[in-house]
Design a protein around this motif. Sequence first.
Motif, PDB file in Angstrom:
ATOM      1  N   GLU A  82      73.738  31.895  45.220  1.00 21.69           N
ATOM      2  CA  GLU A  82      72.938  33.102  44.995  1.00 21.69           C
ATOM      3  C   GLU A  82      71.445  32.751  44.890  1.00 21.69           C
ATOM      4  N   HIS A  83      71.171  31.680  44.123  1.00 24.74           N
ATOM      5  CA  HIS A  83      69.773  31.261  43.943  1.00 24.74           C
ATOM      6  C   HIS A  83      69.095  31.041  45.293  1.00 24.74           C
ATOM      7  N   ASP A  84      69.765  30.283  46.151  1.00 27.59           N
ATOM      8  CA  ASP A  84      69.128  29.839  47.397  1.00 27.59           C
ATOM      9  C   ASP A  84      68.862  31.029  48.326  1.00 27.59           C
ATOM     10  N   SER A  93      67.038  37.156  37.401  1.00 24.66           N
ATOM     11  CA  SER A  93      66.178  36.740  38.516  1.00 24.66           C
ATOM     12  C   SER A  93      66.633  35.348  38.973  1.00 24.66           C
ATOM     13  N   PHE A  94      66.070  34.863  40.095  1.00 21.48           N
ATOM     14  CA  PHE A  94      66.660  33.657  40.705  1.00 21.48           C
ATOM     15  C   PHE A  94      66.405  32.377  39.922  1.00 21.48           C
ATOM     16  N   ILE A  95      65.494  32.397  38.935  1.00 19.24           N
ATOM     17  CA  ILE A  95      65.309  31.189  38.102  1.00 19.24           C
ATOM     18  C   ILE A  95      66.553  30.963  37.237  1.00 19.24           C
ATOM     19  N   GLY A  96      67.314  32.039  37.025  1.00 18.55           N
ATOM     20  CA  GLY A  96      68.464  31.951  36.114  1.00 18.55           C
ATOM     21  C   GLY A  96      69.809  32.055  36.810  1.00 18.55           C
ATOM     22  N   ALA A 140      56.643  34.278  35.287  1.00 23.98           N
ATOM     23  CA  ALA A 140      56.599  32.824  35.501  1.00 23.98           C
ATOM     24  C   ALA A 140      55.200  32.354  35.884  1.00 23.98           C
ATOM     25  N   GLY A 141      54.413  33.257  36.481  1.00 22.09           N
ATOM     26  CA  GLY A 141      53.114  32.825  36.996  1.00 22.09           C
ATOM     27  C   GLY A 141      51.965  33.119  36.074  1.00 22.09           C
ATOM     28  N   HIS A 142      52.242  33.698  34.907  1.00 20.52           N
ATOM     29  CA  HIS A 142      51.137  34.123  34.065  1.00 20.52           C
ATOM     30  C   HIS A 142      50.733  33.044  33.057  1.00 20.52           C
ATOM     31  N   GLU A 143      51.518  32.918  31.993  1.00 29.21           N
ATOM     32  CA  GLU A 143      51.067  32.023  30.916  1.00 29.21           C
ATOM     33  C   GLU A 143      50.973  30.562  31.365  1.00 29.21           C
ATOM     34  N   THR A 144      51.832  30.174  32.323  1.00 33.31           N
ATOM     35  CA  THR A 144      51.757  28.809  32.856  1.00 33.31           C
ATOM     36  C   THR A 144      50.362  28.532  33.426  1.00 33.31           C
ATOM     37  N   THR A 145      49.871  29.471  34.236  1.00 34.15           N
ATOM     38  CA  THR A 145      48.565  29.254  34.872  1.00 34.15           C
ATOM     39  C   THR A 145      47.440  29.350  33.837  1.00 34.15           C
ATOM     40  N   VAL A 202      68.283  34.218  47.488  1.00 35.09           N
ATOM     41  CA  VAL A 202      67.151  35.023  47.003  1.00 35.09           C
ATOM     42  C   VAL A 202      65.844  34.247  47.187  1.00 35.09           C
ATOM     43  N   ARG A 203      65.876  32.950  46.896  1.00 36.01           N
ATOM     44  CA  ARG A 203      64.645  32.155  47.032  1.00 36.01           C
ATOM     45  C   ARG A 203      64.190  32.136  48.485  1.00 36.01           C
ATOM     46  N   ARG A 204      65.158  31.986  49.413  1.00 35.41           N
ATOM     47  CA  ARG A 204      64.776  31.985  50.843  1.00 35.41           C
ATOM     48  C   ARG A 204      64.166  33.319  51.238  1.00 35.41           C
ATOM     49  N   GLY A 208      63.747  19.558  42.257  1.00 35.72           N
ATOM     50  CA  GLY A 208      65.062  20.031  42.709  1.00 35.72           C
ATOM     51  C   GLY A 208      64.989  21.473  43.190  1.00 35.72           C
ATOM     52  N   ILE A 209      66.106  22.166  43.146  1.00 34.58           N
ATOM     53  CA  ILE A 209      66.153  23.494  43.783  1.00 34.58           C
ATOM     54  C   ILE A 209      65.310  24.537  43.054  1.00 34.58           C
ATOM     55  N   HIS A 210      65.008  24.324  41.762  1.00 33.20           N
ATOM     56  CA  HIS A 210      64.197  25.309  41.026  1.00 33.20           C
ATOM     57  C   HIS A 210      62.714  24.905  40.984  1.00 33.20           C
ATOM     58  N   TYR A 211      62.326  23.920  41.799  1.00 33.92           N
ATOM     59  CA  TYR A 211      60.909  23.511  41.862  1.00 33.92           C
ATOM     60  C   TYR A 211      60.037  24.761  41.937  1.00 33.92           C
ATOM     61  N   CYS A 212      58.928  24.752  41.203  1.00 37.15           N
ATOM     62  CA  CYS A 212      58.115  25.963  41.049  1.00 37.15           C
ATOM     63  C   CYS A 212      57.829  26.665  42.380  1.00 37.15           C
ATOM     64  N   PHE A 213      58.254  27.880  42.452  1.00 35.23           N
ATOM     65  CA  PHE A 213      58.042  28.712  43.637  1.00 35.23           C
ATOM     66  C   PHE A 213      56.556  29.013  43.820  1.00 35.23           C
ATOM     67  N   ASN A 253      67.662  25.546  28.473  1.00 36.93           N
ATOM     68  CA  ASN A 253      68.482  26.415  29.332  1.00 36.93           C
ATOM     69  C   ASN A 253      69.140  25.699  30.498  1.00 36.93           C
ATOM     70  N   ARG A 254      69.536  24.438  30.304  1.00 35.97           N
ATOM     71  CA  ARG A 254      70.369  23.779  31.312  1.00 35.97           C
ATOM     72  C   ARG A 254      71.703  23.471  30.641  1.00 35.97           C
ATOM     73  N   CYS A 255      72.767  23.457  31.427  1.00 31.08           N
ATOM     74  CA  CYS A 255      74.093  23.282  30.846  1.00 31.08           C
ATOM     75  C   CYS A 255      74.935  22.354  31.725  1.00 31.08           C
TER      76      CYS A 255
HETATM   77  C1  HEM Z   1      50.266  26.063  36.609  1.00 31.89           C
HETATM   78  C2  HEM Z   1      51.072  27.028  36.757  1.00 31.89           C
HETATM   79  C3  HEM Z   1      52.567  26.867  36.831  1.00 31.89           C
HETATM   80  C4  HEM Z   1      53.387  25.913  36.288  1.00 31.89           C
HETATM   81  C5  HEM Z   1      52.990  24.688  35.474  1.00 31.89           C
HETATM   82  C6  HEM Z   1      54.747  26.258  36.651  1.00 31.89           C
HETATM   83  C7  HEM Z   1      55.850  25.499  36.328  1.00 31.89           C
HETATM   84  C8  HEM Z   1      57.137  25.778  36.738  1.00 31.89           C
HETATM   85  C9  HEM Z   1      58.295  24.964  36.449  1.00 31.89           C
HETATM   86  C10 HEM Z   1      58.285  23.678  35.622  1.00 31.89           C
HETATM   87  C11 HEM Z   1      59.363  25.543  37.033  1.00 31.89           C
HETATM   88  C12 HEM Z   1      60.807  25.030  37.027  1.00 31.89           C
HETATM   89  C13 HEM Z   1      61.690  25.885  36.159  1.00 31.89           C
HETATM   90  C14 HEM Z   1      63.122  25.408  36.112  1.00 31.89           C
HETATM   91  O1  HEM Z   1      63.479  24.412  36.751  1.00 31.89           O
HETATM   92  O2  HEM Z   1      63.917  26.048  35.389  1.00 31.89           O
HETATM   93  C15 HEM Z   1      58.900  26.745  37.686  1.00 31.89           C
HETATM   94  C16 HEM Z   1      59.693  27.616  38.390  1.00 31.89           C
HETATM   95  C17 HEM Z   1      59.227  28.812  38.912  1.00 31.89           C
HETATM   96  N1  HEM Z   1      57.918  29.224  38.995  1.00 31.89           N
HETATM   97 FE1  HEM Z   1      56.297  28.272  38.294  1.00 31.89          FE
HETATM   98  N2  HEM Z   1      54.713  27.415  37.379  1.00 31.89           N
HETATM   99  C18 HEM Z   1      53.410  27.818  37.529  1.00 31.89           C
HETATM  100  C19 HEM Z   1      52.936  28.900  38.226  1.00 31.89           C
HETATM  101  C20 HEM Z   1      53.719  29.809  38.879  1.00 31.89           C
HETATM  102  C21 HEM Z   1      53.231  30.957  39.613  1.00 31.89           C
HETATM  103  C22 HEM Z   1      51.760  31.317  39.829  1.00 31.89           C
HETATM  104  C23 HEM Z   1      54.332  31.654  40.033  1.00 31.89           C
HETATM  105  C24 HEM Z   1      54.426  32.917  40.832  1.00 31.89           C
HETATM  106  C25 HEM Z   1      53.627  33.300  41.767  1.00 31.89           C
HETATM  107  C26 HEM Z   1      55.502  30.899  39.606  1.00 31.89           C
HETATM  108  C27 HEM Z   1      56.796  31.255  39.872  1.00 31.89           C
HETATM  109  C28 HEM Z   1      57.894  30.469  39.585  1.00 31.89           C
HETATM  110  C29 HEM Z   1      59.251  30.875  39.920  1.00 31.89           C
HETATM  111  C30 HEM Z   1      59.665  32.169  40.597  1.00 31.89           C
HETATM  112  C31 HEM Z   1      60.095  29.826  39.501  1.00 31.89           C
HETATM  113  C32 HEM Z   1      61.610  29.748  39.659  1.00 31.89           C
HETATM  114  C33 HEM Z   1      61.952  28.971  40.933  1.00 31.89           C
HETATM  115  C34 HEM Z   1      63.430  28.822  41.134  1.00 31.89           C
HETATM  116  O3  HEM Z   1      64.228  29.031  40.199  1.00 31.89           O
HETATM  117  O4  HEM Z   1      63.825  28.450  42.270  1.00 31.89           O
HETATM  118  N3  HEM Z   1      55.088  29.789  38.923  1.00 31.89           N
HETATM  119  N4  HEM Z   1      57.524  26.853  37.505  1.00 31.89           N
END
Ligand code: HEM
Length: 425
Positions: free
Chosen positions: A89-91, A81-84, A243-248, A93-95, A350-355, A295-297
């Motif tokens: 390619e990342h940009d 997926s685009f986080i990896g 990505a959106g489950h356990e974080t939230t 898919v993200r767009r 940066g570019i992987h800022y949480c989507f 997971n950064r290199c």
């Molecule tokens: C409080 C909740 C959340 C936190 C703290 C959080 C935190 C983060 C962080 C720190 C990253 C950066 C990862 C990296 O640089 O490798 C990230 C990326 C991402 N997050 Fe979240 N996240 C949250 C909720 C969500 C939700 C609800 C979704 C989906 C709807 C989501 C989808 C993603 C995706 C797809 C990426 C990858 C973005 C990319 O690689 O361009 N996140 N998140």
Amino acid sequence: MAQASVFDQILNPANRANPYPLYADLRRTPVSRADDGSYVISTYAEIVRLLHDPRVSSDRRNLADCGLAVENEGAPGLPPSFIGVDPPEHDRVRRLLTRHFGPPHDPDRIVRMLPDLVEIVRNLIDNFAGRNEVDLVDDLAYPFPVTVICRLLGVPREDEPRFRVWADAVVEAVDPTTGDVAIRQRRRDQANAELGRYLGELADARRDHPGDDMLSELVTDDGPEGRLSREALMANAALLLIAGHETTVNLITNGMLTLLRHPHVRQRLRRQPEMAVRVVEELLRYEPPVQFLPNRCALDQIDVAGTTIPRGAPIILVLAAGSRDPEHVSDADRFDPDREYLEHLGFGGGIHYCFGAPLARPETQIALTELVQRLENPRLVTDPPPYRPNPLLRGPRHLPVRFDSIVPSAALGDRRVFPAGRNEM
Ligand code: HEM
């Protein structure tokens, strides 16, 4: 016996309830070398620099060259997926995904979901009626975000329980407390395969009969970048769930824990729900669900803060230490939603800022505001609560809370806690 490095002490589950003094130790050396050869970055300015440095790769295919074990995070046989992956390619898919998640193409996607979010939380709290103690993890923080992702993707309501089972299996796989590793990984692989298959079939169905959901829009999109392949769609839709489950879950739980420890802030939030924006922002700085990014290199030799990170070295960005760096924010160990400067690394950068940030913010604002308004005299049963051992996605496993009674939702009227500003980032 040699003393464990500070980072190894942070990984130790015994330090999970309060790792912050260890982060302060870590920041004394902004770039340190961990026992396994990884370079650990702990100060705000240096983390921000590396988050924006194109020589720092997130691409799972480079990680093996950096000596990092690469696990297949998604369904077997699907592309990463685009986080990896790295640009371009990342940009691309993200767009493609962003077109159906927010401005400028679909500015109202999240706004349209807000009444639903309020309703889901209210129903979960209605279930507390007749009780004087609940576990805020199992009874609210855990079921809420998975239901939200289902609504985002357009999963039919009757299938939502299946998503919960898959989400559980994926989360369990990264939680070392829950039994045998091999069994956990087998369950995770099976869940990922079923989830991928389910999303593929749902996408096919939506192509023929589109709805108002994100998946329908993705499968019918003929925008400037073309469509995602079926496989890429499956992999990236699954990423949103994962990505959106356990974080939230953890932001809501850490949030309520912090509010219960700071009754003055909790009482103010009860009277002034608009304060939720600042409370959630400060929580992302003070108790972030994602503590560090492994997971950064290093794709090249990188000089930072007087240290040379060699090409091919693994890099760990310790977001939680950076957000409490006293060089970045004053009185950093104090929870203070009124602070003037609320920049943090809770969503990375940066570019992987949480989507998902534009969704995670109102989810947490709504959950916390509803909780403080509806629980009469809430108090912690144990402090600290029991934590999951996972050092990366850090949060309580359970959060037992006692209260005198529940205010009926009808007494609250229409909820409007969605101010502009940060939610639009
Ligand atoms: C409080 C909740 C959340 C936190 C703290 C959080 C935190 C983060 C962080 C720190 C990253 C950066 C990862 C990296 O640089 O490798 C990230 C990326 C991402 N997050 Fe979240 N996240 C949250 C909720 C969500 C939700 C609800 C979704 C989906 C709807 C989501 C989808 C993603 C995706 C797809 C990426 C990858 C973005 C990319 O690689 O361009 N996140 N998140």
